[in-house]
Design an enzyme around this catalytic site. Structure first.
Site, PDB file in Angstrom:
ATOM      1  N   GLU A   7      24.369 157.721 -17.829  1.00  0.00           N
ATOM      2  CA  GLU A   7      25.159 156.686 -18.511  1.00  0.00           C
ATOM      3  C   GLU A   7      26.404 157.244 -19.222  1.00  0.00           C
ATOM      4  O   GLU A   7      27.355 156.480 -19.357  1.00  0.00           O
ATOM      5  CB  GLU A   7      24.277 155.931 -19.517  1.00  0.00           C
ATOM      6  CG  GLU A   7      23.265 155.018 -18.872  1.00  0.00           C
ATOM      7  CD  GLU A   7      22.092 155.753 -18.232  1.00  0.00           C
ATOM      8  OE1 GLU A   7      21.608 155.290 -17.190  1.00  0.00           O
ATOM      9  OE2 GLU A   7      21.675 156.796 -18.747  1.00  0.00           O
TER      10      GLU A   7
ATOM     11  N   ASP B 118      10.296 164.531  -9.956  1.00  0.00           N
ATOM     12  CA  ASP B 118      10.932 164.238 -11.241  1.00  0.00           C
ATOM     13  C   ASP B 118      11.056 165.543 -12.049  1.00  0.00           C
ATOM     14  O   ASP B 118      10.680 166.611 -11.571  1.00  0.00           O
ATOM     15  CB  ASP B 118      10.110 163.171 -11.980  1.00  0.00           C
ATOM     16  CG  ASP B 118      10.945 162.360 -12.973  1.00  0.00           C
ATOM     17  OD1 ASP B 118      11.943 162.897 -13.505  1.00  0.00           O
ATOM     18  OD2 ASP B 118      10.594 161.193 -13.237  1.00  0.00           O
TER      19      ASP B 118
ATOM     20  N   ASP C 238      19.801 160.809 -12.394  1.00  0.00           N
ATOM     21  CA  ASP C 238      19.230 160.017 -13.480  1.00  0.00           C
ATOM     22  C   ASP C 238      20.036 160.235 -14.763  1.00  0.00           C
ATOM     23  O   ASP C 238      20.885 161.133 -14.831  1.00  0.00           O
ATOM     24  CB  ASP C 238      17.773 160.492 -13.667  1.00  0.00           C
ATOM     25  CG  ASP C 238      16.949 159.562 -14.551  1.00  0.00           C
ATOM     26  OD1 ASP C 238      17.377 158.416 -14.796  1.00  0.00           O
ATOM     27  OD2 ASP C 238      15.870 159.993 -14.979  1.00  0.00           O
TER      28      ASP C 238
ATOM     29  N   ASP D  77      13.956 151.945 -16.252  1.00  0.00           N
ATOM     30  CA  ASP D  77      12.621 152.170 -16.824  1.00  0.00           C
ATOM     31  C   ASP D  77      11.977 150.850 -17.252  1.00  0.00           C
ATOM     32  O   ASP D  77      12.146 150.395 -18.380  1.00  0.00           O
ATOM     33  CB  ASP D  77      12.721 153.118 -18.025  1.00  0.00           C
ATOM     34  CG  ASP D  77      13.213 154.500 -17.621  1.00  0.00           C
ATOM     35  OD1 ASP D  77      13.257 154.783 -16.411  1.00  0.00           O
ATOM     36  OD2 ASP D  77      13.552 155.296 -18.511  1.00  0.00           O
TER      37      ASP D  77
ATOM     38  N   ARG E  11      20.885 155.961 -11.466  1.00  0.00           N
ATOM     39  CA  ARG E  11      20.475 155.010 -12.502  1.00  0.00           C
ATOM     40  C   ARG E  11      21.676 154.212 -13.023  1.00  0.00           C
ATOM     41  O   ARG E  11      21.561 153.050 -13.336  1.00  0.00           O
ATOM     42  CB  ARG E  11      19.778 155.737 -13.654  1.00  0.00           C
ATOM     43  CG  ARG E  11      19.167 154.749 -14.643  1.00  0.00           C
ATOM     44  CD  ARG E  11      18.184 155.400 -15.582  1.00  0.00           C
ATOM     45  NE  ARG E  11      18.818 155.916 -16.792  1.00  0.00           N
ATOM     46  CZ  ARG E  11      18.153 156.460 -17.796  1.00  0.00           C
ATOM     47  NH1 ARG E  11      16.844 156.596 -17.733  1.00  0.00           N
ATOM     48  NH2 ARG E  11      18.778 156.916 -18.870  1.00  0.00           N
TER      49      ARG E  11
ATOM     50  N   HIS F 260       6.624 154.402  -9.022  1.00  0.00           N
ATOM     51  CA  HIS F 260       7.040 155.466  -9.950  1.00  0.00           C
ATOM     52  C   HIS F 260       6.463 155.195 -11.328  1.00  0.00           C
ATOM     53  O   HIS F 260       6.267 154.044 -11.711  1.00  0.00           O
ATOM     54  CB  HIS F 260       8.576 155.519 -10.006  1.00  0.00           C
ATOM     55  CG  HIS F 260       9.122 156.572 -10.911  1.00  0.00           C
ATOM     56  ND1 HIS F 260       8.649 157.870 -10.921  1.00  0.00           N
ATOM     57  CD2 HIS F 260      10.111 156.528 -11.849  1.00  0.00           C
ATOM     58  CE1 HIS F 260       9.335 158.576 -11.817  1.00  0.00           C
ATOM     59  NE2 HIS F 260      10.215 157.774 -12.405  1.00  0.00           N
TER      60      HIS F 260
END
Length: 558
Positions: A206, A87, A203, A301, A285, A359
């Site tokens: 959006e 990450d 990630d 998340d 994501r 995760h």
């Protein structure tokens, strides 16, 4: 657009304009509907075999030393484990295409070490690039600026500037622009020479921005503030993202917002394939219609709560309907501290997510399956060994998905559509037609040492005892001590299996077996798809082995 489903049954579409094209997929079975839908939008990609192994991640290892300790204790307990994720804390100051040469000094060599053990590495990349490093010192920004790859403000000329993880202010690559694809491809290929990754996790796409719109805020106009906004965060289209009147290559962000992650996924898939020379791994994501053709997804998340454990089943069922069967949730929960029992039950359930990854977020306690001591590790190991032994069956289901568009995980309703009782069940699920997972979804304070399981009209066999179930078209209370997740095999099916190991690299060398579960007529059938596990287009090139099995008490054909 608001879409409301009511039990009437009815669908209500509420929108302020645009063209509505409706496609009807007529089935007649739910499984047929998904096959037809994926024929239209693109079949799911065929994942690499190693990506069906267990995966470990956390945001907040903080240093290579802590990561090494984690990996070592996983190996100490012989817990099956194929993939390590990295990450944003591996990066230098959260800058894409860098690694922290102080806290993660030696990372390139360590990734090679993991590979020698038959493991694989996945690195995260974010879709925002700081503009505030010293000119000439940060190539991703300098090259992007030169190539003109950013999402622009409403003037179509100046880059939209927001705030995200890296220091300073960030600009946002516009993946609908072919120049951006060139830029991204070049940087990902160069980064492969720095960190020898096997897959890329994309990630925050959006795209995520920590402000409401970019600087200096969104203009007050009809695109940014339309006459109707669905019930979303702050009733604002720009909350935590860019202003709708920002300009992308394909048009206003108002029209392309939902395509941001989708437009990043295919170029990432292509560059991972180019960089590795193998079947690509991409985890995104943000997804849209057709994303499954080039990537998988996790459910975002979540929280370390029993409620989120339960809801994850709905999520994996839904994404199989969406043509994105490579799907899972963060095992043990991402936000908040987990608990021993919640994490153990989640490891049991997560061992049967198509994408199985534990995760965790920065600042929370460690929650890898080796950190809770001997008993927890032993139970996690035993459950993951069941998963690994059934990977030939799971891999075959992904083959069916890639070629015919089938779901990999499906609800009981998909197989027993005429049984009304199955229509509301979202607490148990099937791998393909034949393997039922019925996890414990409540904590022990509610007496959860058993689970009520609905058995549709078929022969069912307990996976552990091989004893046939006495129930049909009925609920039964099944024993589920902390050490066990209830599992059942449906009569009439043959499931290929293989002796498990600590990685798929090792397990693929082990002997095969068949689980033959007979139906009432004393018959069963099944299949096995097998190839080298990571070659590009092995199905399209017909470089694989496919066996079809039938068995009957009278005669058998193996």
């Amino acid at each position: 657009l608001d879409v409301t489903l009511s039990p009437n049954p009815s669908l209500t579409f509420r929108t302020i304009g645009g063209i509505l094209d409706f496609y009807l997929f007529l089935g007649p079975t739910p499984e047929n509907v998904i096959q037809q839908y994926t024929e239209a939008i693109g079949r799911p990609h065929m994942p690499a075999y190693w990506s069906l192994g267990f995966q470990l991640s956390r945001w907040g290892y903080g240093s290579l030393d802590v990561l090494k300790q984690t990996v070592d204790r996983m190996h100490h307990y012989d817990i099956p484990y194929d993939v390590q994720h990295f990450d944003i804390d591996y990066m230098e100051r959260r800058l894409d295409f860098t690694y922290d040469k102080v806290n993660f000094a030696g990372l390139p060599e360590y990734m090679q070490e993991l590979k020698k053990k038959g493991m694989h590495n996945v690195v995260i990349l974010d879709p925002f690039i700081t503009k505030d490093e010293e000119p000439g010192t940060y190539r991703p920004y300098d090259l992007g600026q030169e190539m003109g790859v950013w999402v622009n403000n409403s003037d179509g000329v100046t880059p939209a500037v927001g705030k995200a993880w890296p220091p300073g202010e960030s600009v946002f690559p516009d993946y609908t622009n072919p120049r951006t694809v060139e830029w991204w491809t070049q940087l990902c290929l160069e980064f492969k020479d720095v960190l020898d990754y096997d897959g890329i996790w994309i990630d925050m796409n959006e795209p995520s921005n920590f402000l409401r719109g970019q600087y200096p805020g969104c203009a007050d106009n009809e695109i940014n503030n339309p006459p109707y906004v669905p019930d979303i965060s702050d009733r604002s289209l720009s909350q935590k993202t860019l202003c709708p009147d920002s300009k992308t290559y394909l048009g206003e962000h108002y029209n392309t917002h939902s395509l941001f992650g989708w437009s990043q996924t295919e170029p990432t898939f292509n560059v991972v394939q180019q960089a590795t020379g193998k079947r690509p791994f991409v985890l995104s994501r943000s997804t849209f219609v057709g994303s499954g053709k080039h990537g998988g997804h996790w459910l975002g998340d979540n929280f370390s709560q029993w409620k989120d454990l339960r809801l994850s089943i709905i999520g994996i069922l839904e994404f199989n309907l969406f043509g994105i069967p490579y799907i899972g949730a963060d095992i043990c929960g991402f936000n908040y501290n987990t608990t021993y029992e919640l994490c153990l039950r989640w490891m049991q359930l997560g061992s049967f997510y198509p994408f199985s990854r534990n995760h965790n977020a920065e600042g929370n306690m460690e929650q890898d399956p080796a950190v809770f001591g001997d008993e927890f590790a032993k139970i996690s190991r035993a459950t993951l060994r069941i998963r690994y032994s059934l990977l030939p069956y799971l891999y075959t289901l992904f083959f069916e998905s890639h070629v015919h568009g089938n779901t990999v995980v499906r609800s009981l309703m998909h197989e027993f559509t005429s049984d009304q009782q199955t229509h509301g069940i979202d607490t148990a699920f099937l791998w393909g037609p034949a393997f039922m997972i019925a996890p414990v979804l409540d904590e022990a304070s509610t007496g959860a040492r058993s689970v009520d399981v609905y058995f549709p009209d078929a022969e069912w066999f307990d996976y552990y005892t091989v004893l046939p179930s006495a129930w049909k078209k009925n609920y039964a209370t099944v024993s589920a001590p902390l050490s066990k997740i209830p599992l059942f095999i449906r009569g009439g099916y043959i499931l290929p299996e293989q002796a498990p190991a600590t990685t798929t690299t090792k397990s693929r060398l082990n002997p095969f077996g068949l689980i033959i579960a007979l139906d009432e007529q004393g018959e069963a059938s099944g299949s096995l798809f097998w190839d080298d596990g990571d070659s590009i287009d092995s199905i399209e090139n017909e470089n694989y082995f496919l066996a079809k099995y039938t068995f009957s008490k009278v005669s058998s054909n193996m």
